[in-house]
Design a protein around this motif. Structure first.
Motif, PDB file in Angstrom:
ATOM      1  N   VAL A   1       0.887  -1.168   0.000  1.00  0.00           N
ATOM      2  CA  VAL A   1       0.000   0.000   0.000  1.00  0.00           C
ATOM      3  C   VAL A   1       0.921   1.214   0.000  1.00  0.00           C
ATOM      4  CG1 VAL A   1      -1.875   1.215   1.161  1.00  0.00           C
ATOM      5  CG2 VAL A   1      -1.694  -1.277   1.381  1.00  0.00           C
ATOM      6  N   ASP A   2       0.728   2.120  -0.937  1.00  0.00           N
ATOM      7  CA  ASP A   2       1.726   3.169  -1.146  1.00  0.00           C
ATOM      8  C   ASP A   2       1.372   4.450  -0.410  1.00  0.00           C
ATOM      9  OD1 ASP A   2       3.921   4.516  -1.994  1.00  0.00           O
ATOM     10  OD2 ASP A   2       3.261   4.762  -4.070  1.00  0.00           O
ATOM     11  N   SER A   3       2.182   4.766   0.593  1.00  0.00           N
ATOM     12  CA  SER A   3       2.094   6.049   1.286  1.00  0.00           C
ATOM     13  C   SER A   3       3.501   6.518   1.602  1.00  0.00           C
ATOM     14  CB  SER A   3       1.292   5.936   2.584  1.00  0.00           C
ATOM     15  OG  SER A   3       1.447   7.119   3.362  1.00  0.00           O
ATOM     16  N   PRO A   4       3.815   7.786   1.347  1.00  0.00           N
ATOM     17  CA  PRO A   4       5.140   8.295   1.683  1.00  0.00           C
ATOM     18  C   PRO A   4       5.397   8.373   3.181  1.00  0.00           C
ATOM     19  CG  PRO A   4       3.707  10.079   0.951  1.00  0.00           C
ATOM     20  CD  PRO A   4       2.984   8.795   0.679  1.00  0.00           C
ATOM     21  N   THR A   5       4.358   8.174   3.988  1.00  0.00           N
ATOM     22  CA  THR A   5       4.533   8.237   5.441  1.00  0.00           C
ATOM     23  C   THR A   5       5.052   6.930   6.028  1.00  0.00           C
ATOM     24  OG1 THR A   5       2.264   7.519   5.949  1.00  0.00           O
ATOM     25  CG2 THR A   5       2.618   9.878   5.586  1.00  0.00           C
ATOM     26  N   TYR A   6       5.059   5.846   5.264  1.00  0.00           N
ATOM     27  CA  TYR A   6       5.401   4.542   5.829  1.00  0.00           C
ATOM     28  C   TYR A   6       6.913   4.372   5.940  1.00  0.00           C
ATOM     29  CZ  TYR A   6       0.575   3.177   4.599  1.00  0.00           C
ATOM     30  OH  TYR A   6      -0.785   3.100   4.488  1.00  0.00           O
ATOM     31  N   LEU A   7       7.359   3.950   7.120  1.00  0.00           N
ATOM     32  CA  LEU A   7       8.762   3.639   7.367  1.00  0.00           C
ATOM     33  C   LEU A   7       9.014   2.139   7.461  1.00  0.00           C
ATOM     34  CD1 LEU A   7       9.549   6.315  10.113  1.00  0.00           C
ATOM     35  CD2 LEU A   7       9.791   6.508   7.618  1.00  0.00           C
ATOM     36  N   ALA A   8       8.013   1.381   7.825  1.00  0.00           N
ATOM     37  CA  ALA A   8       8.138  -0.075   7.969  1.00  0.00           C
ATOM     38  C   ALA A   8       6.733  -0.652   8.079  1.00  0.00           C
ATOM     39  CB  ALA A   8       8.966  -0.445   9.197  1.00  0.00           C
ATOM     40  N   GLY A   9       6.646  -1.968   8.009  1.00  0.00           N
ATOM     41  CA  GLY A   9       5.347  -2.619   8.131  1.00  0.00           C
ATOM     42  C   GLY A   9       5.485  -4.026   8.664  1.00  0.00           C
ATOM     43  N   LEU A  10       4.404  -4.544   9.180  1.00  0.00           N
ATOM     44  CA  LEU A  10       4.327  -5.923   9.641  1.00  0.00           C
ATOM     45  C   LEU A  10       3.082  -6.526   9.017  1.00  0.00           C
ATOM     46  CD1 LEU A  10       5.712  -7.950  11.645  1.00  0.00           C
ATOM     47  CD2 LEU A  10       3.949  -7.282  13.288  1.00  0.00           C
ATOM     48  N   PHE A  11       3.272  -7.553   8.186  1.00  0.00           N
ATOM     49  CA  PHE A  11       2.131  -8.142   7.488  1.00  0.00           C
ATOM     50  C   PHE A  11       1.870  -9.543   8.011  1.00  0.00           C
ATOM     51  CE2 PHE A  11       0.400 -10.705   3.919  1.00  0.00           C
ATOM     52  CZ  PHE A  11      -0.853 -10.108   3.880  1.00  0.00           C
ATOM     53  N   SER A  12       0.616  -9.781   8.353  1.00  0.00           N
ATOM     54  CA  SER A  12       0.149 -11.108   8.748  1.00  0.00           C
ATOM     55  C   SER A  12      -0.927 -11.537   7.774  1.00  0.00           C
ATOM     56  CB  SER A  12      -0.401 -11.095  10.173  1.00  0.00           C
ATOM     57  OG  SER A  12      -0.935 -12.364  10.511  1.00  0.00           O
ATOM     58  N   ALA A  13      -0.671 -12.628   7.059  1.00  0.00           N
ATOM     59  CA  ALA A  13      -1.614 -13.090   6.041  1.00  0.00           C
ATOM     60  C   ALA A  13      -2.816 -13.807   6.645  1.00  0.00           C
ATOM     61  CB  ALA A  13      -0.902 -14.010   5.050  1.00  0.00           C
ATOM     62  N   THR A  14      -2.727 -14.181   7.909  1.00  0.00           N
ATOM     63  CA  THR A  14      -3.812 -14.919   8.562  1.00  0.00           C
ATOM     64  C   THR A  14      -4.295 -14.146   9.789  1.00  0.00           C
ATOM     65  OG1 THR A  14      -2.275 -16.158   9.952  1.00  0.00           O
ATOM     66  CG2 THR A  14      -2.829 -17.115   7.812  1.00  0.00           C
ATOM     67  N   GLY A  15      -5.459 -14.530  10.271  1.00  0.00           N
ATOM     68  CA  GLY A  15      -5.952 -13.979  11.526  1.00  0.00           C
ATOM     69  C   GLY A  15      -6.827 -12.757  11.403  1.00  0.00           C
ATOM     70  N   THR A  16      -7.023 -12.230  10.189  1.00  0.00           N
ATOM     71  CA  THR A  16      -7.892 -11.065  10.005  1.00  0.00           C
ATOM     72  C   THR A  16      -8.645 -11.196   8.686  1.00  0.00           C
ATOM     73  OG1 THR A  16      -6.338  -9.636  11.202  1.00  0.00           O
ATOM     74  CG2 THR A  16      -8.030  -8.551   9.882  1.00  0.00           C
ATOM     75  N   ALA A  17      -9.945 -10.994   8.756  1.00  0.00           N
ATOM     76  CA  ALA A  17     -10.784 -10.966   7.560  1.00  0.00           C
ATOM     77  C   ALA A  17     -11.533  -9.645   7.526  1.00  0.00           C
ATOM     78  CB  ALA A  17     -11.767 -12.126   7.553  1.00  0.00           C
ATOM     79  N   MET A  18     -11.902  -9.229   6.317  1.00  0.00           N
ATOM     80  CA  MET A  18     -12.739  -8.043   6.151  1.00  0.00           C
ATOM     81  C   MET A  18     -14.194  -8.484   5.959  1.00  0.00           C
ATOM     82  SD  MET A  18     -10.633  -5.417   6.240  1.00  0.00           S
ATOM     83  CE  MET A  18      -9.727  -6.390   7.454  1.00  0.00           C
ATOM     84  N   VAL A  19     -15.102  -7.770   6.617  1.00  0.00           N
ATOM     85  CA  VAL A  19     -16.536  -8.012   6.442  1.00  0.00           C
ATOM     86  C   VAL A  19     -17.240  -6.671   6.292  1.00  0.00           C
ATOM     87  CG1 VAL A  19     -16.501 -10.137   7.796  1.00  0.00           C
ATOM     88  CG2 VAL A  19     -17.040  -7.984   8.923  1.00  0.00           C
ATOM     89  N   GLU A  20     -18.427  -6.689   5.711  1.00  0.00           N
ATOM     90  CA  GLU A  20     -19.264  -5.495   5.680  1.00  0.00           C
ATOM     91  C   GLU A  20     -20.169  -5.552   6.910  1.00  0.00           C
ATOM     92  OE1 GLU A  20     -21.163  -4.768   1.977  1.00  0.00           O
ATOM     93  OE2 GLU A  20     -19.294  -4.895   0.835  1.00  0.00           O
ATOM     94  N   PRO A  21     -19.961  -4.645   7.857  1.00  0.00           N
ATOM     95  CA  PRO A  21     -20.554  -4.804   9.190  1.00  0.00           C
ATOM     96  C   PRO A  21     -22.067  -4.950   9.231  1.00  0.00           C
ATOM     97  CG  PRO A  21     -18.829  -3.163   9.237  1.00  0.00           C
ATOM     98  CD  PRO A  21     -19.040  -3.499   7.794  1.00  0.00           C
ATOM     99  N   ALA A  22     -22.804  -4.026   8.613  1.00  0.00           N
ATOM    100  CA  ALA A  22     -24.257  -4.097   8.706  1.00  0.00           C
ATOM    101  C   ALA A  22     -24.797  -5.346   8.026  1.00  0.00           C
ATOM    102  CB  ALA A  22     -24.891  -2.845   8.095  1.00  0.00           C
ATOM    103  N   ARG A  23     -24.232  -5.702   6.891  1.00  0.00           N
ATOM    104  CA  ARG A  23     -24.704  -6.903   6.195  1.00  0.00           C
ATOM    105  C   ARG A  23     -24.434  -8.167   7.009  1.00  0.00           C
ATOM    106  NH1 ARG A  23     -25.715  -7.128   0.507  1.00  0.00           N
ATOM    107  NH2 ARG A  23     -26.096  -5.061  -0.335  1.00  0.00           N
ATOM    108  N   LEU A  24     -23.348  -8.172   7.788  1.00  0.00           N
ATOM    109  CA  LEU A  24     -23.121  -9.309   8.684  1.00  0.00           C
ATOM    110  C   LEU A  24     -24.228  -9.379   9.731  1.00  0.00           C
ATOM    111  CD1 LEU A  24     -21.510 -11.648   9.882  1.00  0.00           C
ATOM    112  CD2 LEU A  24     -20.102  -9.958  11.088  1.00  0.00           C
ATOM    113  N   ALA A  25     -24.552  -8.236  10.336  1.00  0.00           N
ATOM    114  CA  ALA A  25     -25.621  -8.228  11.346  1.00  0.00           C
ATOM    115  C   ALA A  25     -26.956  -8.628  10.735  1.00  0.00           C
ATOM    116  CB  ALA A  25     -25.723  -6.840  11.979  1.00  0.00           C
TER     117      ALA A  25
END
Length: 468
Positions: free
Chosen positions: A176-200
C-alpha cells in the motif's frame, strides 16, 4: 492551513450517515413486543453479541425457544458502524494478552483462531452476504520508534510460531503506497474483512429462519427474579424466561453492578467515493488487506467491495457522565482531523471526496477486552466491553455466556480471562478527568518517540487503560 482547506473541501459533500447502514437492502423491522411472552432464552440486544447468542443457542440447544429484543433495530449501533475487521484475537492484540494472561495466551490464541474459522464457516453455511475476504492485516509504522516496536513484535510473533513478515519502507509501500510509511508488519492470517451491517442483517435473517422471535423497537427496562424464571419488562410488555443474555454493550446495563465496568466511547469514521482506476493504481493495495498504524492513537482503514476507502479511528471521544446521544455521532473537529490525516497519508489522492461521515458508540473496559459473568442465581449472563476488536470476539462471547447459563465446564469457562473481572472506572468527575488525561498522555507519547509518562506507567503497573 493548506491541509485544512483541502480536508474541508473533501468533506464538503459527505453525507452524515453510516456507509454500511446507508444500504437499500436493509431489512424491514420486526414488530415491537406487546403483551406477555415466554421463552427458554431471552436475549437483550440485537448487535453481534446478541445475534450470535441467539444463533448459537439454536445450534447447541435445538429444543429451546429463543426470543430477542432490541431497543432499536438489529445491527444499527456498533455492529453496523465499525470498520469491519474480523480479528482472531480475543485479547485486543497479543501485547495486551501477554501483559494480562501470559500463562494462557497460547490457548487464547488457539481458541481465537478456531473461533474465526468457525465464524467464517457459519457465514458460508448461512449464506450471509457480508463481503467476507480473508485478506490479513498490515500494520504500518510512520515514526521511527514505531518501526523499532514492529521489529520487536515480529520477533515475539515469530518465536511464537506466527507466520508474519517484517517489511522495510519499500516493501511496505509496495503493498500500500504512502510516503509516510517507514516499515510494516504483514500477517496473512488472523484477520478478515466483512461489511458490518450486512453481517448483522445476515445473522438476523439466520435467526429468523431458525425460529428466533425478534422484536425490534422494544427497549428492555428492567429484569427481576420470579420463582424459577426471570421477568424482563419492556415498554409495552413482559417476558418470562428460564435464562437471559444481556448484550447491551455501550448502553446502560440492566444490572447495577455493571454500571462502572465500561464507559461509552465514540469512534468516528469517513468513507471516500469509489476510487477511479487511476486512483486505485496510485495506492496499489492489490492484496486488499486491512491496514492500521502502530501509534497509541491509531487509524484503521480498508477497501470496500466497490473500492471506497473506509478510514477511521485516532480520536476516542468520551463525553462527560457517559453521555450517549445520536447528536454526538457527528463531530466536526474529529472528522476534519481524520480528513487531514487521510490526505497526509495519501497525498496522491488529492482532490478525492468523502461520501460519508459518521460516528458510533462502543463500550470499553479498563482491560480492553470483553468480560463475562452471571447474576440472579445464574439465570442471567452477560458479555460486555468489546472495545475495538469485537467483531469476531462476539461469537466467542456468545458461547461463553451459553456455557455459563447452562453450567457447562469448558475450556472457555476455565480461562482466567473469563473468570476475572476488569477493575471499574471511577465515578464522575474522576472518570472524565482520568480518561481525558490518559488520552492526552497517549498523544504526547506518540509525539515523543513512544516515551510513556509517569501517568501512563502508573496505569500500566495497575493494569488499567483506555483505548478504542
Amino acid at each position: 492551513m493548506l491541509s485544512e482547506r483541502a480536508a474541508r473541501a473533501a468533506l464538503a459533500g459527505a453525507r452524515p450517515k453510516t456507509l454500511w447502514l446507508d444500504d437499500p437492502s436493509a431489512p424491514e423491522p420486526e414488530p415491537p413486543l406487546t403483551g406477555e411472552a415466554e421463552a427458554d432464552l431471552v436475549v437483550v440486544g440485537g448487535g453481534y453479541a446478541g445475534l450470535w447468542a441467539a444463533l448459537r443457542s439454536l445450534d447447541r440447544y435445538p429444543g429451546e425457544s429463543v426470543l430477542l429484543v432490541d431497543a432499536g433495530r438489529c445491527g444499527d449501533q456498533a455492529s453496523g458502524r465499525n470498520g469491519g475487521f474480523a480479528s482472531a484475537s480475543l485479547t485486543h492484540g497479543r501485547a495486551n494478552g501477554l501483559a494480562r494472561w501470559p500463562e494462557e495466551l497460547d490457548l487464547l490464541d488457539r481458541l481465537g483462531a478456531a473461533n474465526l474459522a468457525a465464524m467464517e464457516a457459519d457465514v458460508r453455511r448461512h449464506r450471509i452476504d457480508c463481503g467476507w475476504e480473508d485478506t490479513g492485516e498490515l500494520t504500518v509504522a510512520t515514526r521511527p520508534h514505531e518501526a523499532e516496536a514492529l521489529a520487536d513484535v515480529h520477533a515475539d510473533l515469530t518465536a511464537a510460531g506466527e507466520p508474519v513478515e517484517l517489511l522495510d519502507a519499500a516493501a511496505t509501500r509496495a503493498r500500500v503506497d504512502s510516503p509516510t510509511y517507514l516499515a510494516g508488519l504483514f500477517s496473512a492470517t488472523g484477520t478478515a474483512m466483512v461489511e458490518p451491517a450486512r453481517l448483522a442483517w445476515g445473522l438476523r435473517a439466520a435467526c429468523l429462519r431458525g425460529g428466533v422471535r425478534i422484536h425490534e423497537h422494544t427497549p428492555a427496562l428492567d429484569l427481576e427474579r420470579s420463582g424459577d424464571r426471570v421477568e424482563v419488562r419492556t415498554e409495552q410488555g413482559r417476558i418470562r424466561a428460564r435464562r437471559v443474555v444481556l448484550a447491551t454493550n455501550a448502553f446502560p446495563p440492566l444490572l447495577r453492578r455493571l454500571r462502572l465496568a465500561t464507559v461509552p466511547v465514540y469512534d468516528h469514521v469517513l468513507a471516500t467515493e469509489p476510487l477511479s482506476s487511476e486512483q486505485r493504481a496510485a495506492v496499489g493495495w492489490a492484496g486488499r488487506e486491512g491496514v492500521s498504524d502502530a501509534g497509541n492513537l491509531f487509524h484503521y482503514y480498508r477497501l470496500t467491495h466497490d473500492d471506497r476507502i473506509v478510514w477511521g479511528g485516532y480520536d476516542a471521544v468520551y463525553h462527560y457522565a457517559s453521555r450517549i446521544d445520536p447528536v454526538l455521532e457527528q463531530h466536526g473537529g474529529t472528522h476534519l482531523r481524520l480528513a487531514e490525516h487521510f490526505l497526509e497519508t495519501f497525498p496522491q489522492l488529492e482532490g478525492i471526496a468523502f461520501s460519508h461521515r459518521w460516528g458510533g458508540v462502543i463500550d470499553t473496559s479498563t482491560r480492553f477486552t470483553a468480560f463475562h459473568g452471571t447474576g440472579l442465581a445464574g439465570r442471567v449472563a452477560w458479555s460486555l466491553g468489546f472495545t475495538g476488536l469485537g467483531v469476531a470476539a462476539t461469537r466467542f462471547a456468545a458461547d461463553v455466556v451459553l456455557d455459563l447459563l447452562h453450567g457447562e465446564d469448558t475450556e472457555r469457562t476455565r480461562l482466567r480471562m473469563v473468570r476475572e473481572r476488569p477493575l471499574p472506572f471511577p465515578p464522575e468527575p474522576l472518570r472524565a478527568a482520568g480518561i481525558n488525561l490518559t488520552r492526552r498522555e497517549l498523544e504526547r507519547s506518540d509525539r515523543n518517540g513512544g516515551r510513556r509518562s509517569l501517568w501512563l506507567r502508573a496505569l500500566d503497573r495497575a493494569g488499567l487503560g483506555f483505548d478504542s
